[in-house]
Scaffold this active site. Structure first.
Site, PDB file in Angstrom:
ATOM      1  N   LYS A   8       4.315   1.193   4.583  1.00 10.99           N
ATOM      2  CA  LYS A   8       5.380   0.864   5.539  1.00 10.99           C
ATOM      3  C   LYS A   8       6.372   2.022   5.706  1.00 10.99           C
ATOM      4  O   LYS A   8       6.703   2.414   6.814  1.00 10.99           O
ATOM      5  CB  LYS A   8       6.148  -0.394   5.070  1.00 10.99           C
ATOM      6  CG  LYS A   8       5.274  -1.624   4.898  1.00 10.99           C
ATOM      7  CD  LYS A   8       6.086  -2.839   4.495  1.00 10.99           C
ATOM      8  CE  LYS A   8       6.754  -2.726   3.142  1.00 10.99           C
ATOM      9  NZ  LYS A   8       5.815  -2.650   1.997  1.00 10.99           N
ATOM     10  N   ARG A  83      11.765 -10.807   4.432  1.00 11.35           N
ATOM     11  CA  ARG A  83      10.713 -10.929   3.429  1.00 11.35           C
ATOM     12  C   ARG A  83      10.568 -12.354   2.913  1.00 11.35           C
ATOM     13  O   ARG A  83       9.781 -12.595   2.016  1.00 11.35           O
ATOM     14  CB  ARG A  83      11.106 -10.060   2.256  1.00 11.35           C
ATOM     15  CG  ARG A  83      10.033  -9.090   1.817  1.00 11.35           C
ATOM     16  CD  ARG A  83      10.801  -8.091   1.022  1.00 11.35           C
ATOM     17  NE  ARG A  83      10.108  -7.326   0.098  1.00 11.35           N
ATOM     18  CZ  ARG A  83      10.080  -6.001   0.156  1.00 11.35           C
ATOM     19  NH1 ARG A  83      10.589  -5.366   1.171  1.00 11.35           N
ATOM     20  NH2 ARG A  83       9.520  -5.333  -0.803  1.00 11.35           N
ATOM     21  N   ARG A 122       2.960   7.590  -6.220  1.00 14.87           N
ATOM     22  CA  ARG A 122       3.979   7.926  -5.208  1.00 14.87           C
ATOM     23  C   ARG A 122       5.096   8.779  -5.797  1.00 14.87           C
ATOM     24  O   ARG A 122       5.548   8.563  -6.914  1.00 14.87           O
ATOM     25  CB  ARG A 122       4.605   6.649  -4.646  1.00 14.87           C
ATOM     26  CG  ARG A 122       5.827   6.959  -3.766  1.00 14.87           C
ATOM     27  CD  ARG A 122       6.334   5.805  -2.976  1.00 14.87           C
ATOM     28  NE  ARG A 122       6.470   4.598  -3.741  1.00 14.87           N
ATOM     29  CZ  ARG A 122       6.597   3.387  -3.197  1.00 14.87           C
ATOM     30  NH1 ARG A 122       6.580   3.261  -1.898  1.00 14.87           N
ATOM     31  NH2 ARG A 122       6.727   2.328  -3.950  1.00 14.87           N
ATOM     32  N   ARG A 156       9.968   6.314  -8.353  1.00 21.40           N
ATOM     33  CA  ARG A 156      10.825   5.129  -8.359  1.00 21.40           C
ATOM     34  C   ARG A 156      10.691   4.353  -9.674  1.00 21.40           C
ATOM     35  O   ARG A 156       9.596   4.253 -10.232  1.00 21.40           O
ATOM     36  CB  ARG A 156      10.433   4.208  -7.193  1.00 21.40           C
ATOM     37  CG  ARG A 156      11.216   4.504  -5.939  1.00 21.40           C
ATOM     38  CD  ARG A 156      10.710   3.821  -4.728  1.00 21.40           C
ATOM     39  NE  ARG A 156      10.442   2.399  -4.853  1.00 21.40           N
ATOM     40  CZ  ARG A 156      10.024   1.647  -3.843  1.00 21.40           C
ATOM     41  NH1 ARG A 156       9.843   2.196  -2.651  1.00 21.40           N
ATOM     42  NH2 ARG A 156       9.784   0.367  -4.014  1.00 21.40           N
ATOM     43  N   ARG A 167       5.396  -7.323  -8.081  1.00 19.78           N
ATOM     44  CA  ARG A 167       5.831  -7.190  -6.671  1.00 19.78           C
ATOM     45  C   ARG A 167       4.770  -7.732  -5.734  1.00 19.78           C
ATOM     46  O   ARG A 167       5.078  -8.365  -4.724  1.00 19.78           O
ATOM     47  CB  ARG A 167       6.122  -5.708  -6.357  1.00 19.78           C
ATOM     48  CG  ARG A 167       7.435  -5.252  -6.974  1.00 19.78           C
ATOM     49  CD  ARG A 167       7.540  -3.740  -7.084  1.00 19.78           C
ATOM     50  NE  ARG A 167       7.400  -3.046  -5.824  1.00 19.78           N
ATOM     51  CZ  ARG A 167       7.167  -1.735  -5.725  1.00 19.78           C
ATOM     52  NH1 ARG A 167       7.070  -0.994  -6.817  1.00 19.78           N
ATOM     53  NH2 ARG A 167       7.049  -1.182  -4.545  1.00 19.78           N
TER      54      ARG A 167
HETATM   55  P1  AP5 Z   1       4.724   3.883   1.114  1.00 17.27           P
HETATM   56  O1  AP5 Z   1       4.736   4.287   2.540  1.00 17.27           O
HETATM   57  O2  AP5 Z   1       5.856   4.352   0.254  1.00 17.27           O
HETATM   58  O3  AP5 Z   1       4.508   2.301   0.992  1.00 17.27           O
HETATM   59  P2  AP5 Z   1       5.473   1.085   1.316  1.00 17.27           P
HETATM   60  O4  AP5 Z   1       4.668   0.043   1.983  1.00 17.27           O
HETATM   61  O5  AP5 Z   1       6.725   1.547   1.997  1.00 17.27           O
HETATM   62  O6  AP5 Z   1       5.760   0.647  -0.181  1.00 17.27           O
HETATM   63  P3  AP5 Z   1       7.072   0.172  -0.924  1.00 17.27           P
HETATM   64  O7  AP5 Z   1       6.716   0.192  -2.388  1.00 17.27           O
HETATM   65  O8  AP5 Z   1       8.278   0.983  -0.524  1.00 17.27           O
HETATM   66  O9  AP5 Z   1       7.207  -1.257  -0.428  1.00 17.27           O
HETATM   67  P4  AP5 Z   1       7.957  -2.383  -1.099  1.00 17.27           P
HETATM   68  O10 AP5 Z   1       7.914  -3.369  -0.012  1.00 17.27           O
HETATM   69  O11 AP5 Z   1       7.476  -2.836  -2.412  1.00 17.27           O
HETATM   70  O12 AP5 Z   1       9.333  -1.681  -1.491  1.00 17.27           O
HETATM   71  P5  AP5 Z   1      10.799  -1.767  -0.881  1.00 17.27           P
HETATM   72  O13 AP5 Z   1      11.421  -0.453  -1.078  1.00 17.27           O
HETATM   73  O14 AP5 Z   1      10.797  -2.398   0.456  1.00 17.27           O
HETATM   74  O15 AP5 Z   1       3.336   4.384   0.477  1.00 17.27           O
HETATM   75  C1  AP5 Z   1       3.051   4.173  -0.888  1.00 17.27           C
HETATM   76  C2  AP5 Z   1       2.275   5.393  -1.444  1.00 17.27           C
HETATM   77  O16 AP5 Z   1       0.986   5.451  -0.826  1.00 17.27           O
HETATM   78  C3  AP5 Z   1       2.936   6.739  -1.165  1.00 17.27           C
HETATM   79  O17 AP5 Z   1       2.724   7.577  -2.261  1.00 17.27           O
HETATM   80  C4  AP5 Z   1       2.195   7.274   0.076  1.00 17.27           C
HETATM   81  O18 AP5 Z   1       2.142   8.683   0.075  1.00 17.27           O
HETATM   82  C5  AP5 Z   1       0.791   6.671  -0.130  1.00 17.27           C
HETATM   83  N1  AP5 Z   1       0.159   6.323   1.126  1.00 17.27           N
HETATM   84  C6  AP5 Z   1       0.730   5.753   2.231  1.00 17.27           C
HETATM   85  N2  AP5 Z   1      -0.190   5.546   3.177  1.00 17.27           N
HETATM   86  C7  AP5 Z   1      -1.390   5.947   2.649  1.00 17.27           C
HETATM   87  C8  AP5 Z   1      -2.730   5.968   3.133  1.00 17.27           C
HETATM   88  N3  AP5 Z   1      -3.025   5.514   4.369  1.00 17.27           N
HETATM   89  N4  AP5 Z   1      -3.707   6.447   2.314  1.00 17.27           N
HETATM   90  C9  AP5 Z   1      -3.412   6.884   1.062  1.00 17.27           C
HETATM   91  N5  AP5 Z   1      -2.156   6.904   0.549  1.00 17.27           N
HETATM   92  C10 AP5 Z   1      -1.163   6.436   1.338  1.00 17.27           C
HETATM   93  O19 AP5 Z   1      11.451  -2.854  -1.872  1.00 17.27           O
HETATM   94  C11 AP5 Z   1      11.698  -2.539  -3.228  1.00 17.27           C
HETATM   95  C12 AP5 Z   1      12.356  -3.746  -3.896  1.00 17.27           C
HETATM   96  O20 AP5 Z   1      13.621  -4.035  -3.248  1.00 17.27           O
HETATM   97  C13 AP5 Z   1      11.584  -5.069  -3.808  1.00 17.27           C
HETATM   98  O21 AP5 Z   1      10.631  -5.191  -4.848  1.00 17.27           O
HETATM   99  C14 AP5 Z   1      12.722  -6.093  -3.938  1.00 17.27           C
HETATM  100  O22 AP5 Z   1      13.159  -6.227  -5.274  1.00 17.27           O
HETATM  101  C15 AP5 Z   1      13.849  -5.440  -3.154  1.00 17.27           C
HETATM  102  N6  AP5 Z   1      13.856  -5.841  -1.727  1.00 17.27           N
HETATM  103  C16 AP5 Z   1      13.702  -5.012  -0.655  1.00 17.27           C
HETATM  104  N7  AP5 Z   1      13.786  -5.714   0.485  1.00 17.27           N
HETATM  105  C17 AP5 Z   1      13.981  -7.006   0.143  1.00 17.27           C
HETATM  106  C18 AP5 Z   1      14.133  -8.201   0.886  1.00 17.27           C
HETATM  107  N8  AP5 Z   1      14.094  -8.212   2.235  1.00 17.27           N
HETATM  108  N9  AP5 Z   1      14.300  -9.364   0.205  1.00 17.27           N
HETATM  109  C19 AP5 Z   1      14.359  -9.385  -1.147  1.00 17.27           C
HETATM  110  N10 AP5 Z   1      14.228  -8.273  -1.910  1.00 17.27           N
HETATM  111  C20 AP5 Z   1      14.040  -7.086  -1.271  1.00 17.27           C
END
Ligand code: AP5
Length: 214
Positions: A8, A83, A122, A156, A167
């Site tokens: 994402k 979410r 990552r 992270r 997660r």
């Molecule tokens: P990346 O693009 O970083 O993936 P992502 O989907 O953004 O993953 P996140 O871990 O950031 O998502 P998340 O939803 O768990 O975290 P968030 O920060 O929102 O790619 C991942 C890796 O893969 C990278 O190394 C990239 O280079 C590689 N990659 C990408 N595409 C690829 C491909 N096609 N092929 C190969 N490699 C690839 O949330 C974190 C925490 O915050 C949550 O756990 C929760 O505690 C809290 N939180 C956030 N939002 C909310 C909400 N709305 N409600 C409640 N809690 C929340």
């Protein structure tokens, strides 16, 4: 939308470059709050470190504020929010009140084992937030950002394998129902994109999908 590690953040940055919207990532907003060391930041860290979702009342307040403050004439790209179904309902209410439509929902899919590999490899730039992967999207020079070579890439705190599995469980239990919430409403365009290809393949499919949303 999509499970953790589906791509994402990586793809949102590319879409923003292509279409010029404002990127609002709930995870990035929470990490910035954590880094600031506020009471709210400490509370967020407890949930994030355990791989749990932050409670809805906190999320809705922080995101409503961020959306209101965003200078979004060209549109907003929400990443990681909503979410849960209550978060989706709160967003609908805010958009209704602002007279702004929700153009569509994009779900990036990816299987669990690929996700674990992606997340544990990552790394990101502490200056610009650019996302790398040690094997799949490496920087030109190991451990350093291509755009900010003075900055060492960081990992992270919640990117450990045990936390990733928690997660993922939270995603299937609490976030997948949001996709059905939008599908059931009928008027929202919900598009599923296969996130298992190379980053460039996924970008090409996503760009087409977003362009069709108007
Ligand atoms: P990346 O693009 O970083 O993936 P992502 O989907 O953004 O993953 P996140 O871990 O950031 O998502 P998340 O939803 O768990 O975290 P968030 O920060 O929102 O790619 C991942 C890796 O893969 C990278 O190394 C990239 O280079 C590689 N990659 C990408 N595409 C690829 C491909 N096609 N092929 C190969 N490699 C690839 O949330 C974190 C925490 O915050 C949550 O756990 C929760 O505690 C809290 N939180 C956030 N939002 C909310 C909400 N709305 N409600 C409640 N809690 C929340």
């Amino acid at each position: 939308m999509g499970p953790p590690g589906a791509g994402k953040g990586t793809q949102a940055k590319r879409l923003v470059e292509a279409f010029g919207m404002v990127h609002l990532s709930s995870g990035d907003i929470f990490r910035a709050e954590k880094a600031g060391g506020s009471d709210l930041g400490r509370k967020l860290a407890e949930y994030m470190g355990a791989g749990q979702l932050v409670p809805d009342d906190i999320v809705v307040k922080v995101m409503a504020n961020a959306i209101t403050k965003a200078d979004a004439d060209a549109g907003l790209l929400l990443d990681g929010f909503p979410r849960t179904v209550p978060q989706g309902e709160a967003l609908d209410e805010q958009l209704d009140q602002a007279g702004k439509p929700l153009d569509g929902v994009v779900v990036i899919t990816c299987d669990d084992e690929a996700i674990v590999q992606r997340i544990t490899g990552r790394r990101s730039c502490p200056v610009c937030g650019r996302i790398y992967h040690v094997a799949f999207l490496p920087p030109k020079e190991e451990g350093l950002c291509d755009d900010h070579p003075e900055a060492e890439l960081t990992q992270r705190a919640d990117d450990r394998e045990d936390v990733v599995r928690d997660r993922l469980a939270a995603y299937y239990r609490q976030t997948e129902p949001v996709i059905a919430y939008y599908r059931d409403r009928g008027e929202v365009n919900v598009v599923e994109v296969d996130g298992s290809g190379t980053p460039n393949e996924v970008t090409a499919t996503l760009r087409d999908a977003v362009a069709r949303m108007g």
